[in-house]
Design an enzyme around this catalytic site. Structure first.
Site, mmCIF file in Angstrom:
data_model
loop_
_atom_site.group_PDB
_atom_site.id
_atom_site.type_symbol
_atom_site.label_atom_id
_atom_site.label_comp_id
_atom_site.label_asym_id
_atom_site.label_seq_id
_atom_site.Cartn_x
_atom_site.Cartn_y
_atom_site.Cartn_z
ATOM 1 C CE LYS A 132 -4.271 -1.757 0.549
ATOM 2 N NZ LYS A 132 -5.646 -1.756 0.938
ATOM 3 C CE LYS B 24 -5.265 -8.188 -2.017
ATOM 4 N NZ LYS B 24 -6.090 -8.016 -0.867
ATOM 5 C CE LYS C 252 -12.824 -4.320 -0.928
ATOM 6 N NZ LYS C 252 -12.114 -3.568 0.094
HETATM 7 P P1 ATP Z 1 -7.905 -3.663 -1.247
HETATM 8 O O1 ATP Z 1 -7.575 -4.314 -2.532
HETATM 9 O O2 ATP Z 1 -8.583 -2.346 -1.378
HETATM 10 O O3 ATP Z 1 -6.796 -3.683 -0.272
HETATM 11 P P2 ATP Z 1 -9.231 -6.059 -0.659
HETATM 12 O O4 ATP Z 1 -9.858 -6.422 -1.944
HETATM 13 O O5 ATP Z 1 -8.041 -6.804 -0.209
HETATM 14 O O6 ATP Z 1 -9.011 -4.519 -0.589
HETATM 15 P P3 ATP Z 1 -10.409 -6.161 1.966
HETATM 16 O O7 ATP Z 1 -11.520 -5.396 2.510
HETATM 17 O O8 ATP Z 1 -9.073 -5.748 2.441
HETATM 18 O O9 ATP Z 1 -10.399 -6.180 0.406
HETATM 19 O O10 ATP Z 1 -10.633 -7.708 2.247
HETATM 20 C C1 ATP Z 1 -11.831 -8.296 2.609
HETATM 21 C C2 ATP Z 1 -11.645 -9.787 2.721
HETATM 22 O O11 ATP Z 1 -11.497 -10.376 1.434
HETATM 23 C C3 ATP Z 1 -10.404 -10.221 3.512
HETATM 24 O O12 ATP Z 1 -10.757 -11.310 4.334
HETATM 25 C C4 ATP Z 1 -9.433 -10.649 2.460
HETATM 26 O O13 ATP Z 1 -8.550 -11.627 2.929
HETATM 27 C C5 ATP Z 1 -10.357 -11.221 1.389
HETATM 28 N N1 ATP Z 1 -9.766 -11.104 0.070
HETATM 29 C C6 ATP Z 1 -9.391 -9.958 -0.543
HETATM 30 N N2 ATP Z 1 -8.919 -10.209 -1.770
HETATM 31 C C7 ATP Z 1 -8.965 -11.558 -1.927
HETATM 32 C C8 ATP Z 1 -8.599 -12.444 -2.998
HETATM 33 N N3 ATP Z 1 -8.105 -11.980 -4.122
HETATM 34 N N4 ATP Z 1 -8.821 -13.767 -2.841
HETATM 35 C C9 ATP Z 1 -9.353 -14.257 -1.704
HETATM 36 N N5 ATP Z 1 -9.695 -13.466 -0.659
HETATM 37 C C10 ATP Z 1 -9.524 -12.149 -0.767
#
Ligand code: ATP
Ligand code: LTN
Length: 342
Positions: A123, A205, A208
């Site tokens: 980040k 990964k 969003k």
């Molecule tokens: P950002 O990309 O903005 O950091 P994020 O997509 O990682 O956000 P979070 O709110 O941080 O979203 O995560 C919410 C949940 O989704 C967490 O439990 C995280 O581990 C899970 N998660 C996020 N991305 C993935 C992924 N690509 N595959 C599986 N689980 C995920």
């Protein structure tokens, strides 16, 4: 009497806590890695699901959008079928104990521990113009979320493993210094789908906060889902084999399909091998669309019902606040903050 208490203790369900940041559109990765499991675990555990809005502030937010995103995430929690009468579904900022315990845990967290966090490194690279202290201490606040409710189990995707380990270390460190105070939490990381990858760069990964074409949003229209999957990056071969090293794109699509249908990688391979990537991608699209359609339908109904959302938000914040008090009082007493005798 003592035996009775032991029986009551044994009967009490274990507690589960998880949170999602209200930052943008939730993806299929969030759904498969986290949200979907919340529903599966809801009956077995005593659950808290939080919209972790204070965590979202570690990246600059537009206030109006943030407020809307919080309500959207609450609606999505409800749309996947979580029950706000049974579980606690609430906004992190509505329970001030998160910030309070967060500060105390900051004072037990070493700089070196935070410097090792890969999410912080990622980040800060992404937001080089705003590497703030909150972004750095984000993991201690997350530990506070979890420890505040004496959580036993935390369902998250694999990317949160390191943060979870810190929460466990902090609980143990505190317990060693002051005697038993916190439950040491365990992670619940799904076997398949713990790390869904970007459709355009399967080394990363699915996230969003990346460009649109790299992820499927839970609320994407069926034709958009199909289009994005058809364009997903794959290799130049034609075999449907799970091989993350040499075929990361196809393996990622296989993980998505397997997470949804429950079929093994071998079964998927046997079914689609030799049929070409186009046919396989369409099969993945069919499965994803069918899985998300009922959620999208319920979401549309819920998100426009402001009175209902408001009622859920208010009653659940109150319940969570009451629950948080017990741990907070204990922690305050243990570290030596004087009690206020009114
Ligand atoms: P950002 O990309 O903005 O950091 P994020 O997509 O990682 O956000 P979070 O709110 O941080 O979203 O995560 C919410 C949940 O989704 C967490 O439990 C995280 O581990 C899970 N998660 C996020 N991305 C993935 C992924 N690509 N595959 C599986 N689980 C995920
Ligand atoms: N850090 C997590 C979101 C999060 C969380 C939590 C998850 C904040 N507090 C407590 C589980 C338990 C993330 O970025 N996905």
């Amino acid at each position: 009497m003592e035996q009775n208490q032991q029986e009551i203790k044994a009967e009490r369900k274990k507690r589960l806590f998880s949170g999602i940041q209200p930052t943008g559109t939730l993806t299929l990765g969030n759904y498969i890695g986290a949200l979907r499991n919340f529903k599966i675990l809801e009956d077995e555990y005593d659950c808290l699901f939080s919209v972790v809005d204070m965590h979202a502030l570690t990246v600059r937010q537009n206030p109006t959008e943030l407020r809307q995103n919080c309500l959207k995430l609450l609606s999505l929690y409800l749309a996947v079928g979580l029950d706000p009468e049974k579980s606690l579904i609430y906004f992190q900022s509505h329970v001030s104990g998160h910030a309070e315990l967060g500060w105390i845990l900051d004072c037990f967290t070493y700089m070196g521990e935070l410097q090792r966090m890969t999410q912080f490194k990622d980040k800060s690279a992404k937001h080089a113009d705003n590497i703030n202290a909150g972004l750095f201490t984000y993991p201690s606040l997350m530990a506070a979320d979890i420890l505040l409710y004496q959580t036993d189990v935390v369902p998250v995707g694999e990317d949160q493993k390191q943060h979870l380990e810190l929460a466990r270390n902090l609980a143990q460190r505190f317990n060693n210094a002051y005697g038993d105070t916190f439950v040491v939490p365990e992670g619940y990381i799904p076997k398949v789908g713990a790390r869904i990858r970007s459709l355009q760069d399967p080394e990363r990964k699915m996230s969003k906060s990346d460009p649109e074409d790299t992820y499927i949003a839970i609320l994407d229209e069926p034709n958009v889902i199909r289009k994005k999957l058809r364009r997903a990056q794959t290799d130049s071969g034609n075999s449907i084999v799970y091989d993350t090293e040499n075929k990361p794109g196809i393996s990622n699509l296989m993980s998505i399909l397997s997470a949804i249908t429950g079929e093994s990688m071998d079964a998927i391979g046997a079914q689609y091998d030799g049929k070409g990537y186009g046919v396989f991608k369409d099969a993945v699209a069919d499965a994803v669309i069918a899985e998300l359609e009922p959620i999208q339908k319920r979401y549309k109904e819920i998100v426009s019902d402001k009175a209902y959302l408001n009622q859920v938000m208010t009653t659940n914040a109150e319940r969570a606040r009451a629950l948080s008090q017990k741990t907070l009082l204990k922690v305050r007493r243990k570290v030596g903050l004087a009690a206020l005798k009114l």
